[in-house]
Design a protein around this motif. Sequence first.
Motif, PDB file in Angstrom:
ATOM      1  N   PRO A  86      50.598 109.138  21.148  1.00 11.76           N
ATOM      2  CA  PRO A  86      51.630 108.577  20.254  1.00 11.76           C
ATOM      3  C   PRO A  86      52.965 108.980  20.915  1.00 11.76           C
ATOM      4  O   PRO A  86      53.253 110.064  21.256  1.00 11.76           O
ATOM      5  CB  PRO A  86      51.239 108.986  18.937  1.00 11.76           C
ATOM      6  N   LEU A  87      53.968 108.134  20.454  1.00 18.22           N
ATOM      7  CA  LEU A  87      55.239 108.605  20.728  1.00 18.22           C
ATOM      8  C   LEU A  87      55.832 109.479  19.434  1.00 18.22           C
ATOM      9  O   LEU A  87      55.851 109.117  18.488  1.00 18.22           O
ATOM     10  CB  LEU A  87      56.286 107.439  20.975  1.00 18.22           C
ATOM     11  N   ARG A  88      56.155 110.696  20.007  1.00 25.31           N
ATOM     12  CA  ARG A  88      56.436 111.630  18.822  1.00 25.31           C
ATOM     13  C   ARG A  88      57.529 112.606  19.288  1.00 25.31           C
ATOM     14  O   ARG A  88      57.764 113.098  20.542  1.00 25.31           O
ATOM     15  CB  ARG A  88      55.165 112.331  18.431  1.00 25.31           C
ATOM     16  N   ASP A  89      58.407 113.238  18.341  1.00 29.12           N
ATOM     17  CA  ASP A  89      59.312 114.220  18.648  1.00 29.12           C
ATOM     18  C   ASP A  89      60.295 113.773  19.461  1.00 29.12           C
ATOM     19  O   ASP A  89      60.702 114.626  20.273  1.00 29.12           O
ATOM     20  CB  ASP A  89      58.460 115.542  18.822  1.00 29.12           C
ATOM     21  N   LEU A  90      60.794 112.705  19.681  1.00 31.69           N
ATOM     22  CA  LEU A  90      61.922 112.115  20.664  1.00 31.69           C
ATOM     23  C   LEU A  90      63.257 112.826  20.059  1.00 31.69           C
ATOM     24  O   LEU A  90      63.533 112.827  18.817  1.00 31.69           O
ATOM     25  CB  LEU A  90      61.844 110.608  20.769  1.00 31.69           C
ATOM     26  N   ASP A  91      64.080 113.017  21.076  1.00 38.74           N
ATOM     27  CA  ASP A  91      65.410 113.502  20.705  1.00 38.74           C
ATOM     28  C   ASP A  91      66.424 111.936  20.400  1.00 38.74           C
ATOM     29  O   ASP A  91      67.196 112.089  19.599  1.00 38.74           O
ATOM     30  CB  ASP A  91      66.007 114.427  21.648  1.00 38.74           C
ATOM     31  N   MET A  92      66.041 110.828  20.914  1.00 46.60           N
ATOM     32  CA  MET A  92      66.874 109.991  20.680  1.00 46.60           C
ATOM     33  C   MET A  92      66.126 108.490  21.129  1.00 46.60           C
ATOM     34  O   MET A  92      65.367 108.455  22.126  1.00 46.60           O
ATOM     35  CB  MET A  92      68.068 109.855  21.595  1.00 46.60           C
ATOM     36  N   VAL A  93      66.144 107.450  20.337  1.00 47.26           N
ATOM     37  CA  VAL A  93      65.679 106.256  20.604  1.00 47.26           C
ATOM     38  C   VAL A  93      66.731 105.280  20.788  1.00 47.26           C
ATOM     39  O   VAL A  93      67.761 105.326  19.997  1.00 47.26           O
ATOM     40  CB  VAL A  93      64.689 105.612  19.550  1.00 47.26           C
ATOM     41  N   MET A  94      67.016 104.414  21.923  1.00 49.23           N
ATOM     42  CA  MET A  94      68.085 103.651  22.286  1.00 49.23           C
ATOM     43  C   MET A  94      67.310 102.131  22.025  1.00 49.23           C
ATOM     44  O   MET A  94      66.776 101.785  23.006  1.00 49.23           O
ATOM     45  CB  MET A  94      68.617 103.974  23.703  1.00 49.23           C
ATOM     46  N   LEU A  95      67.985 101.330  21.227  1.00 52.30           N
ATOM     47  CA  LEU A  95      67.659  99.969  21.043  1.00 52.30           C
ATOM     48  C   LEU A  95      69.042  99.184  21.475  1.00 52.30           C
ATOM     49  O   LEU A  95      69.843  98.973  20.620  1.00 52.30           O
ATOM     50  CB  LEU A  95      67.458  99.670  19.544  1.00 52.30           C
ATOM     51  N   CYS A  96      69.369  98.988  22.589  1.00 52.69           N
ATOM     52  CA  CYS A  96      70.355  98.209  23.100  1.00 52.69           C
ATOM     53  C   CYS A  96      70.477  97.119  23.376  1.00 52.69           C
ATOM     54  O   CYS A  96      69.754  96.476  24.319  1.00 52.69           O
ATOM     55  CB  CYS A  96      71.127  99.267  24.385  1.00 52.69           C
ATOM     56  N   GLU A  97      71.278  96.056  22.539  1.00 56.29           N
ATOM     57  CA  GLU A  97      71.078  94.624  22.997  1.00 56.29           C
ATOM     58  C   GLU A  97      69.862  93.976  22.946  1.00 56.29           C
ATOM     59  O   GLU A  97      69.525  93.072  23.694  1.00 56.29           O
ATOM     60  CB  GLU A  97      72.006  94.235  24.423  1.00 56.29           C
ATOM     61  N   VAL A  98      69.048  94.407  21.917  1.00 53.28           N
ATOM     62  CA  VAL A  98      67.657  94.034  21.701  1.00 53.28           C
ATOM     63  C   VAL A  98      67.671  93.220  20.421  1.00 53.28           C
ATOM     64  O   VAL A  98      66.761  92.316  20.276  1.00 53.28           O
ATOM     65  CB  VAL A  98      66.436  95.065  21.761  1.00 53.28           C
ATOM     66  N   LEU A  99      68.111  94.063  19.238  1.00 56.59           N
ATOM     67  CA  LEU A  99      67.678  93.590  17.950  1.00 56.59           C
ATOM     68  C   LEU A  99      67.959  91.886  17.651  1.00 56.59           C
ATOM     69  O   LEU A  99      67.387  91.169  17.034  1.00 56.59           O
ATOM     70  CB  LEU A  99      68.694  94.494  17.074  1.00 56.59           C
ATOM     71  N   GLU A 100      69.254  91.617  18.455  1.00 55.33           N
ATOM     72  CA  GLU A 100      69.421  90.117  18.237  1.00 55.33           C
ATOM     73  C   GLU A 100      68.558  89.099  18.784  1.00 55.33           C
ATOM     74  O   GLU A 100      68.587  87.828  18.452  1.00 55.33           O
ATOM     75  CB  GLU A 100      70.789  89.679  18.766  1.00 55.33           C
ATOM     76  N   HIS A 101      67.611  89.514  19.349  1.00 55.48           N
ATOM     77  CA  HIS A 101      66.464  88.712  20.333  1.00 55.48           C
ATOM     78  C   HIS A 101      65.202  88.613  19.485  1.00 55.48           C
ATOM     79  O   HIS A 101      64.258  88.207  19.770  1.00 55.48           O
ATOM     80  CB  HIS A 101      66.163  89.208  21.695  1.00 55.48           C
ATOM     81  N   LEU A 102      65.186  89.644  18.259  1.00 58.64           N
ATOM     82  CA  LEU A 102      63.782  89.636  17.741  1.00 58.64           C
ATOM     83  C   LEU A 102      63.779  89.186  16.346  1.00 58.64           C
ATOM     84  O   LEU A 102      64.706  88.948  15.590  1.00 58.64           O
ATOM     85  CB  LEU A 102      63.530  91.277  17.600  1.00 58.64           C
ATOM     86  N   LEU A 103      62.625  88.644  15.900  1.00 58.66           N
ATOM     87  CA  LEU A 103      62.388  88.150  14.716  1.00 58.66           C
ATOM     88  C   LEU A 103      61.513  89.097  13.965  1.00 58.66           C
ATOM     89  O   LEU A 103      60.348  89.306  13.736  1.00 58.66           O
ATOM     90  CB  LEU A 103      61.517  86.749  14.708  1.00 58.66           C
ATOM     91  N   VAL A 104      62.383  89.838  13.488  1.00 62.34           N
ATOM     92  CA  VAL A 104      61.951  91.229  12.633  1.00 62.34           C
ATOM     93  C   VAL A 104      63.032  91.436  11.693  1.00 62.34           C
ATOM     94  O   VAL A 104      64.049  91.024  11.669  1.00 62.34           O
ATOM     95  CB  VAL A 104      61.748  92.482  13.446  1.00 62.34           C
ATOM     96  N   ASN A 105      62.475  92.151  10.528  1.00 63.28           N
ATOM     97  CA  ASN A 105      63.418  92.837   9.646  1.00 63.28           C
ATOM     98  C   ASN A 105      64.072  94.235  10.071  1.00 63.28           C
ATOM     99  O   ASN A 105      63.291  95.148  10.406  1.00 63.28           O
ATOM    100  CB  ASN A 105      62.566  93.061   8.256  1.00 63.28           C
ATOM    101  N   PRO A 106      65.225  94.270  10.291  1.00 55.25           N
ATOM    102  CA  PRO A 106      65.881  95.468  10.889  1.00 55.25           C
ATOM    103  C   PRO A 106      65.566  96.715  10.103  1.00 55.25           C
ATOM    104  O   PRO A 106      65.260  97.586  10.922  1.00 55.25           O
ATOM    105  CB  PRO A 106      67.315  95.155  10.898  1.00 55.25           C
ATOM    106  N   ALA A 107      65.323  96.668   8.930  1.00 53.38           N
ATOM    107  CA  ALA A 107      65.090  98.057   8.231  1.00 53.38           C
ATOM    108  C   ALA A 107      63.755  98.392   8.583  1.00 53.38           C
ATOM    109  O   ALA A 107      63.213  99.705   8.525  1.00 53.38           O
ATOM    110  CB  ALA A 107      65.216  97.852   6.650  1.00 53.38           C
ATOM    111  N   ASN A 108      62.583  97.591   8.567  1.00 48.47           N
ATOM    112  CA  ASN A 108      61.366  97.891   8.816  1.00 48.47           C
ATOM    113  C   ASN A 108      61.356  98.339  10.330  1.00 48.47           C
ATOM    114  O   ASN A 108      60.670  99.419  10.727  1.00 48.47           O
ATOM    115  CB  ASN A 108      60.300  96.427   8.977  1.00 48.47           C
TER     116      ASN A 108
END
Length: 306
Positions: free
Chosen positions: A170-192
């Motif tokens: 599993p992905l664990r204990d990361l220092d940073m997650v980068m979500l750049c210019e992706v959210l606008e392409h997704l059918l998801v709830n941003p808080a989730n």
Amino acid sequence: MFGAIRSRLARLSAPIAAPPEPPASPFPVPVPGPLAADAVLQARSAAFGAACRSHVAAFDQALAGLVAAGSLRPDQQDYARDHRLRFAEALYAIETLLAPEPGWPRCQVLEIGSSITPMLFHAAFPELRLTAACLFRHKQLDGIVERAVQMDLEKLDLRSATALPLPDPPLRDLDMVMLCEVLEHLLVNPANLFRALAGTLRPGGLLYVTTPNFLRQGCRGLILAGRNPQPLFRPEFRPEDRFHHHVREYTMAELLEAMQAAGLVLELAQYSACWDSAEAAATLPADALRNLVVVGRKPRDPAAGA
């Protein structure tokens, strides 16, 4: 009877009150509550926004090295140059936000929706430990990232997960997650989504999100003209072309609320001019610029995020 008529005529002849002065902006955007109420957050965000173009030279150097090594196709070189300011901003964010951390420069960073960005990050920060998560495996990233994960965020159940439900390890204990210019392409709830991404962070880790500003200047003009700024799904597109379409764009207030709903502490929030001309950046109010940058920090004490 005549008294009543005289009274009505007097009212009709009375001077008409002047209309109220119009607001300074025809489309005023109030400062989002979480940002307006936190002077420290405002100051930190302003300092970041003022300096984020300082890494343009670092981007140019990284790109020149990749071009000289023959690592990028011509279309990828054009893409990198078109996104020059955005990539420079990301390099600045990595160094500024992670350099104070004990693990620097070998911090662990997950980049979602990866294309050529891990190559640029690796060229600028060779010791950075990168994981790329995207729909398809890119062979160009072999030897660049420690791990490549194929992931379709829209097919994951994000309703109650505390971490991304991916195969071991599993992905664990990361220092940073980068979500750049992706959210606008997704059918998801941003808080989730933010909550699931936060589950991959170590305590104190950072979620860095960039996405178009729905209330940018061009959109305001369309709204006032009675038009919807969000483009329709193009008639020539097929379902597999959905990632070339913006499903939904967001306002600053929405991103800040989603970060807080995900249990993250707001680290900074700025309106970015990475897509604006120098003239627009100098003349437009900040909240009319074209992009948003929001960073949330996972509480260092996990119990504090409950």
